[in-house]
Design an enzyme around this catalytic site. Structure first.
Site, PDB file in Angstrom:
ATOM      1  N   LYS A 128       9.229  86.179   6.903  1.00  0.00           N
ATOM      2  CA  LYS A 128       8.753  86.953   5.769  1.00  0.00           C
ATOM      3  C   LYS A 128       7.254  87.162   5.885  1.00  0.00           C
ATOM      4  CE  LYS A 128       6.358  84.460   3.819  1.00  0.00           C
ATOM      5  NZ  LYS A 128       5.171  83.622   4.189  1.00  0.00           N
ATOM      6  N   TYR A 164       7.139  84.638  -2.523  1.00  0.00           N
ATOM      7  CA  TYR A 164       8.073  83.617  -3.023  1.00  0.00           C
ATOM      8  C   TYR A 164       8.271  83.748  -4.532  1.00  0.00           C
ATOM      9  CZ  TYR A 164       7.843  81.251   1.469  1.00  0.00           C
ATOM     10  OH  TYR A 164       7.940  80.951   2.802  1.00  0.00           O
TER      11      TYR A 164
END
Ligand code: NAD
Length: 336
Positions: free
Chosen positions: A106, A191
């Protein structure tokens, strides 16, 4: 040699930096459905240690120039791209063209256009693509998703999340916009975005955002030092996120009709702490990365979908782009 469904799939890690060496490779000693079969590195001095630590044969060692010949190596089933953010797209596409399943770290890419190219390359090759979203395999975060989406404490009225840490070395790629795409939003704010989506079970429809002050203008000349953003969900609730490269924070909180449930240590590799109206959550600790990689290997073997596909990575890149647009323009930006 193992056969059929019993065979462990071979993973090659591309980029042998902090995350690959500190987390993924050790996790691959604990996996049941995959193992560390190969490495791709631009730093020859790393090769001997990796070979001896993980029993990797010479034929499974590649550099960035000869990487494409990995197509001729049946020992490698999955390529896991663990390079700086802006390099994910190129290596995912090359891996797909070499006929490998792919995991990318990510954020999936810097632009949604790159995400589309990555998804298309894997589709064309008939290979699976997933994003290294390890918290989808972590019990406390899964519990947040269960409590939120099953409405155990009624409807969520509001969410908050923050993730930040004081960043060190001013020369690192995370502070270089070309390689990182942006600052703490790309690295850790993602996140919080993820947490909002899996806890509410919804994707945001609009956003407003504000950049924080730069106390170190030299270090943060390229990227934001911190920022706050407010995601508007389809039912009108607001999810407030914060990301920072100077302030430590790590939480995910949902306020619902019948009380608050939250993780006060939410996003780390271990040590999650959670509370619901019934008290402290008591859930097992797991090796998140081992679970994540085993799940992907099982998805490939059993031909079922991954819960963290490229499309989810693209959704988050789209949200990140909208947050930056809102930050720069000062306007509410719709996310279509
Ligand atoms: P790192 O700086 O420790 O490692 C990066 C690696 O890429 C190094 O081996 C470096 O040699 C190599 N590299 C190749 N070309 C490079 C270039 N032009 N500039 C800089 N490095 C280059 O970074 P990291 O922390 O391992 O992060 C790698 C990726 O993993 C990032 O996308 C990051 O977001 C992701 N990550 C994910 C998690 C997670 O929990 N899922 C945690 C940390 C990092």
């Amino acid at each position: 040699m193992q056969n059929g469904d019993q065979k462990k799939l071979g993973i090659a890690l591309v980029g042998l930096g902090g995350y690959a060496g500190g987390q993924l490779a050790p996790a691959l000693k604990q996996t049941s459905d995959c193992y560390l079969a190969g490495i791709v590195t631009g730093t020859p001095s790393k090769i001997d240690t990796w070979k001896s630590n993980y029993n990797i044969p010479d034929k499974n060692v590649y550099n960035y120039q000869n990487f494409d010949t990995i197509k001729d190596n049946p020992a490698i089933d999955i390529v896991y791209v663990v390079l700086p953010n802006a390099m994910h797209a190129e290596y995912v596409i090359r891996a797909a063209k070499a006929g490998k399943h792919v995991i990318t770290e990510k954020p999936m890419a810097i632009t949604t256009e790159d995400c589309d190219r990555m998804i298309a390359a894997c589709k064309e090759a008939g290979k699976m693509l997933s994003v290294g979203y390890r918290l989808h395999f972590e019990p406390y975060n899964l519990e947040m998703a269960r409590l939120g989406t099953k409405k155990i404490y009624g409807n969520i009225k509001k969410m908050n999340a923050g993730f930040g840490f004081p960043i060190g070395d001013p020369t690192q790629w995370r502070l270089n916009k070309k390689l990182a795409g942006g600052g703490p939003l790309e690295d850790v704010g993602i996140y919080c975005i993820q947490g909002f989506c899996y806890t509410t079970g919804m994707d945001p429809v609009a956003v407003t955002a504000q950049e924080g002050p730069k106390t170190d203008k030299e270090k943060f000349r390229d990227v934001e030092q911190s920022l706050a953003w407010q995601l508007e969900m389809p039912n009108g609730i607001i999810c407030e996120g914060n990301a920072s490269y100077s302030e430590g924070m790590n939480f995910l909180k949902a306020e619902a009709d019948k009380g608050t449930f939250e993780l006060t240590s939410a996003f780390n590799y271990s040590g999650q702490k959670g509370y619901s109206p019934e008290g402290a959550m008591d859930l097992p600790g797991v090796n998140q990365q081992a679970k994540q990689m085993d799940d992907f290997a099982q998805a490939i073997k059993n031909k079922h979908a991954t819960p963290v596909p490229g499309e989810m990575g693209k959704r988050d890149v789209k949200i990140i782009q909208a947050i930056y647009k809102a930050m720069v323009t000062g306007k509410r930006v719709e996310i279509s």
